[in-house]
Structure formats: C-alpha cells, structure tokens
Design an enzyme around this catalytic site. Sequence first.
Site, PDB file in Angstrom:
ATOM      1  N   ARG A  39       0.828  -1.040   0.059  1.00 52.87           N
ATOM      2  CA  ARG A  39      -0.145   0.013   0.094  1.00 52.87           C
ATOM      3  C   ARG A  39       0.802   1.291  -0.128  1.00 52.87           C
ATOM      4  NH1 ARG A  39      -4.017  -1.090   4.926  1.00 52.87           N
ATOM      5  NH2 ARG A  39      -2.170  -2.116   5.711  1.00 52.87           N
ATOM      6  N   ASP A  94      -3.426  -1.351  -3.098  1.00 55.24           N
ATOM      7  CA  ASP A  94      -4.005  -2.224  -1.902  1.00 55.24           C
ATOM      8  C   ASP A  94      -4.885  -3.023  -2.621  1.00 55.24           C
ATOM      9  OD1 ASP A  94      -6.067  -2.814  -0.056  1.00 55.24           O
ATOM     10  OD2 ASP A  94      -6.202  -1.031   0.750  1.00 55.24           O
ATOM     11  N   ARG A 121      -7.149  -4.846  -1.706  1.00 47.57           N
ATOM     12  CA  ARG A 121      -8.814  -5.193  -1.583  1.00 47.57           C
ATOM     13  C   ARG A 121      -9.356  -4.379  -2.675  1.00 47.57           C
ATOM     14  NH1 ARG A 121      -8.457  -3.329   4.796  1.00 47.57           N
ATOM     15  NH2 ARG A 121      -6.836  -1.810   3.992  1.00 47.57           N
ATOM     16  N   TYR A 126      -2.271 -23.372   9.500  1.00 45.62           N
ATOM     17  CA  TYR A 126      -3.823 -23.662  10.062  1.00 45.62           C
ATOM     18  C   TYR A 126      -4.688 -23.538   8.936  1.00 45.62           C
ATOM     19  CZ  TYR A 126      -3.711 -18.471  10.998  1.00 45.62           C
ATOM     20  OH  TYR A 126      -3.439 -17.235  10.685  1.00 45.62           O
ATOM     21  N   GLY A 154       5.119 -22.568   8.644  1.00 43.14           N
ATOM     22  CA  GLY A 154       4.906 -22.873  10.040  1.00 43.14           C
ATOM     23  C   GLY A 154       5.819 -21.158  10.546  1.00 43.14           C
TER      24      GLY A 154
HETATM   25  C1  HXC Z   1      -9.871  -5.728  16.830  1.00 46.97           C
HETATM   26  C2  HXC Z   1      -9.295  -4.583  14.964  1.00 46.97           C
HETATM   27  C3  HXC Z   1      -7.768  -4.730  15.394  1.00 46.97           C
HETATM   28  C4  HXC Z   1      -7.395  -5.525  16.503  1.00 46.97           C
HETATM   29  C5  HXC Z   1      -8.211  -3.552  13.539  1.00 46.97           C
HETATM   30  N1  HXC Z   1      -9.514  -3.797  13.964  1.00 46.97           N
HETATM   31  N2  HXC Z   1      -7.355  -3.904  14.515  1.00 46.97           N
HETATM   32  N3  HXC Z   1     -10.296  -5.121  15.790  1.00 46.97           N
HETATM   33  N4  HXC Z   1      -8.648  -5.739  17.436  1.00 46.97           N
HETATM   34  N5  HXC Z   1      -6.481  -5.650  16.888  1.00 46.97           N
HETATM   35  C6  HXC Z   1     -10.676  -3.393  13.303  1.00 46.97           C
HETATM   36  C7  HXC Z   1     -10.840  -1.855  13.267  1.00 46.97           C
HETATM   37  O1  HXC Z   1     -11.175  -1.443  14.539  1.00 46.97           O
HETATM   38  C8  HXC Z   1     -11.891  -1.545  12.190  1.00 46.97           C
HETATM   39  O2  HXC Z   1     -13.230  -2.080  12.433  1.00 46.97           O
HETATM   40  C9  HXC Z   1     -11.176  -2.577  11.161  1.00 46.97           C
HETATM   41  O3  HXC Z   1     -10.574  -3.551  11.916  1.00 46.97           O
HETATM   42  C10 HXC Z   1     -10.435  -2.105   9.993  1.00 46.97           C
HETATM   43  O4  HXC Z   1      -9.271  -1.406  10.705  1.00 46.97           O
HETATM   44  P1  HXC Z   1      -8.444  -0.331   9.955  1.00 46.97           P
HETATM   45  O5  HXC Z   1      -7.697   0.501  11.124  1.00 46.97           O
HETATM   46  O6  HXC Z   1      -9.069   0.321   8.887  1.00 46.97           O
HETATM   47  O7  HXC Z   1      -7.214  -1.176   9.375  1.00 46.97           O
HETATM   48  P2  HXC Z   1      -7.127  -1.833   7.991  1.00 46.97           P
HETATM   49  O8  HXC Z   1      -6.291  -0.876   7.199  1.00 46.97           O
HETATM   50  O9  HXC Z   1      -8.225  -2.589   7.283  1.00 46.97           O
HETATM   51  O10 HXC Z   1      -5.975  -3.075   8.370  1.00 46.97           O
HETATM   52  C11 HXC Z   1      -6.239  -4.065   9.494  1.00 46.97           C
HETATM   53  C12 HXC Z   1      -5.314  -4.920   9.704  1.00 46.97           C
HETATM   54  C13 HXC Z   1      -3.955  -4.164  10.007  1.00 46.97           C
HETATM   55  C14 HXC Z   1      -5.383  -5.704   8.516  1.00 46.97           C
HETATM   56  C15 HXC Z   1      -5.452  -6.087  11.008  1.00 46.97           C
HETATM   57  O11 HXC Z   1      -3.921  -3.735  11.127  1.00 46.97           O
HETATM   58  C16 HXC Z   1      -2.666  -4.740   9.381  1.00 46.97           C
HETATM   59  O12 HXC Z   1      -2.337  -4.884   8.421  1.00 46.97           O
HETATM   60  N6  HXC Z   1      -2.067  -5.687  10.423  1.00 46.97           N
HETATM   61  C17 HXC Z   1      -0.649  -6.269  10.356  1.00 46.97           C
HETATM   62  C18 HXC Z   1      -0.793  -7.343   9.233  1.00 46.97           C
HETATM   63  C19 HXC Z   1       0.061  -8.603   9.479  1.00 46.97           C
HETATM   64  O13 HXC Z   1      -0.115  -8.918  10.438  1.00 46.97           O
HETATM   65  N7  HXC Z   1       0.273  -9.341   8.292  1.00 46.97           N
HETATM   66  C20 HXC Z   1       1.083 -10.785   8.397  1.00 46.97           C
HETATM   67  C21 HXC Z   1      -0.198 -11.622   8.788  1.00 46.97           C
HETATM   68  S1  HXC Z   1       0.310 -13.325   9.182  1.00 46.97           S
HETATM   69  P3  HXC Z   1     -14.306  -0.900  12.996  1.00 46.97           P
HETATM   70  O14 HXC Z   1     -15.435  -1.694  13.192  1.00 46.97           O
HETATM   71  O15 HXC Z   1     -13.690  -0.259  14.105  1.00 46.97           O
HETATM   72  O16 HXC Z   1     -14.365   0.158  11.830  1.00 46.97           O
HETATM   73  C22 HXC Z   1      -0.780 -14.248   8.513  1.00 46.97           C
HETATM   74  C23 HXC Z   1      -0.435 -15.494   8.396  1.00 46.97           C
HETATM   75  C24 HXC Z   1      -0.714 -16.165   9.883  1.00 46.97           C
HETATM   76  O17 HXC Z   1      -1.951 -13.843   8.160  1.00 46.97           O
HETATM   77  C25 HXC Z   1       0.453 -17.301  10.343  1.00 46.97           C
HETATM   78  C26 HXC Z   1       0.400 -17.027  11.978  1.00 46.97           C
HETATM   79  C27 HXC Z   1       1.204 -18.141  12.438  1.00 46.97           C
END
Ligand code: HXC
Length: 223
Positions: free
Chosen positions: A21, A47, A49, A129, A171
């Site tokens: 992004r 993005d 999305r 998972y 993993g």
């Molecule tokens: C609850 C949450 C939240 C949290 C965001 N939201 N973080 N709700 N707990 N921790 C909610 C917000 O309140 C909002 O809802 C909605 O999600 C969208 O939030 P935005 O701030 O607009 O964020 P957005 O740009 O959409 O991105 C959200 C996100 C981002 C995708 C979670 O924070 C992100 O990119 N995180 C890190 C990415 C990441 O971790 N990548 C690696 C993935 S690893 P409301 O209702 O309030 O509007 C993977 C593999 C797994 O996926 C392997 C593991 C072992």
Amino acid sequence: LGRAMGERFLQLGARVVIASRREAVLRAAADEMMAVHGGTVLPLACDVRDPDAVDAMVAAAWDHFGGVDGLVNNAAGNIASPTERLSHRAVDSVLGIVLHGSFYCTLALGKRWLATSRKGRILSIVTTYAEGGSAFVVPSAAAKAGVLAMTRSLAVEWGPRGITCNAIAPGPFPTKGAWDRLLPDPGMLDAAIDRIPMRRPGELIELADLAAFLMSDLSLYIN
Ligand code: HXC
C-alpha cells in the site's frame, strides 16, 4: 516474507514487481533490493482489497516488462483476538486482504495468461492452520482456507491450459511486523517451536528457496 522471496528471485535473475500500500516504503525497498542484488525491481503501490487497483497494478507490470510470468500471493492481514470482539469491518479487512486480494490478483493475471496463451505460475502463501482452522485468528483461518481451496480448484481448472497453482503453508518464520502482533508473549513462540520436529523456527532463506523452486522451471510438473 515477501521481501525475502523477492530478493531471492532477484538474485536468481528474475525481474521483480513488488506491491503493497505505501508507496514510499515500497520505493525504499526496491532501491535497497537493487543496491544489494542489482537487477530490476518495479515498485507499484496497490491495495489488494481494491479490484481496480489490482487491475491497474497488473496492467502496469505487464506493460513495463512486456508480460508477466508468475504471481506470488503473499499480502496478508491478521488480527489476533477473541472472535466475538471483532466488528464486521474487522472481518472484512482480513477477508478483503487475504481472500479477495489473492483472488483479484489471480484473476487479473489468469485472464491475461489465458487470453494470450501464455504459461503462468501462481504461488499463494497460506499458513499451517489453513487446513484445520485456528482459534483467535478466525478470519485469517477462514480466508487462508479459501485461498487453499482456490489453489486446488484452479490447479485443476487452469492446469490443462498451462497455469500451475501451488501454495506454501509456512510454520513459524519470525518477522518483526507479524510476530509482534501475533505472538506478543515470547512463551507463545516457544510453544509453537515445541511442535516442530526440528525444534527451531524457519529461516527466511528457507522459505525463499522453496518459493524460488516453485516459481521456476525446476518444478513445472508440480501443480
Ligand atoms: C480488533 C481490530 C484490530 C484489533 C483492527 N481492527 N485491528 N479489531 N482488534 N487488533 C478493526 C478496526 O477497529 C476496524 O473496525 C477494522 O478492523 C479495520 O481497521 P483499520 O484500522 O481500517 O485497518 P486496516 O487498514 O483495514 O487493516 C487492519 C489490519 C492491519 C489488516 C489488521 O492492522 C494489518 O495489516 N495488520 C498487520 C498485518 C499482518 O499482521 N500481516 C501478517 C499476517 S500473518 P471498526 O469496526 O472499528 O471500523 C498471517 C499468517 C498467519 O496472516 C500465520 C500465523 C502463524
């Protein structure tokens, strides 16, 4: 993970497009990658999305290089949370990035490959998972299961037309961004490692080498 895979592809002589992004972050990454490895990295802000943004990104990549040979669906978002605390927008955010984003990129390139009778390789990064589900990361588990189903389905549908579809389910490959969020307590990584026969997390190069193999002509019969 995307950076590590991109660098390995570059080392092996690929011309690489990187997409995420934030344009400034992307441009800096492209410059660093080319400074270390040489070659060509084209940064394109997108993005995943947004299907129009994906189409524009794929069109720009295709026009720049006169075609594209492979796609890695790596972009992911995840929220570690009790599921009942998530709003529908939180669910949409993770499903939008992981499931819709992977689908939009796959469709945009797949359509071009089929229209031009060009061969293509699709590699999607899922997670262990994706097969069995996981508590507290439920939107991610559902979305990754969808990406895995897409991979298996398209392997059959597009395989006869020269497009292979594969997935890697890593993993634990610790990276700062994801792991600070997903495993805030160091004990959680120890617990994950206990379940791995080699008793250690993966190294980025070990993922990158497998990805390079699956994107290369060394693995043409793997689909
Ligand atoms: C609850 C949450 C939240 C949290 C965001 N939201 N973080 N709700 N707990 N921790 C909610 C917000 O309140 C909002 O809802 C909605 O999600 C969208 O939030 P935005 O701030 O607009 O964020 P957005 O740009 O959409 O991105 C959200 C996100 C981002 C995708 C979670 O924070 C992100 O990119 N995180 C890190 C990415 C990441 O971790 N990548 C690696 C993935 S690893 P409301 O209702 O309030 O509007 C993977 C593999 C797994 O996926 C392997 C593991 C072992």
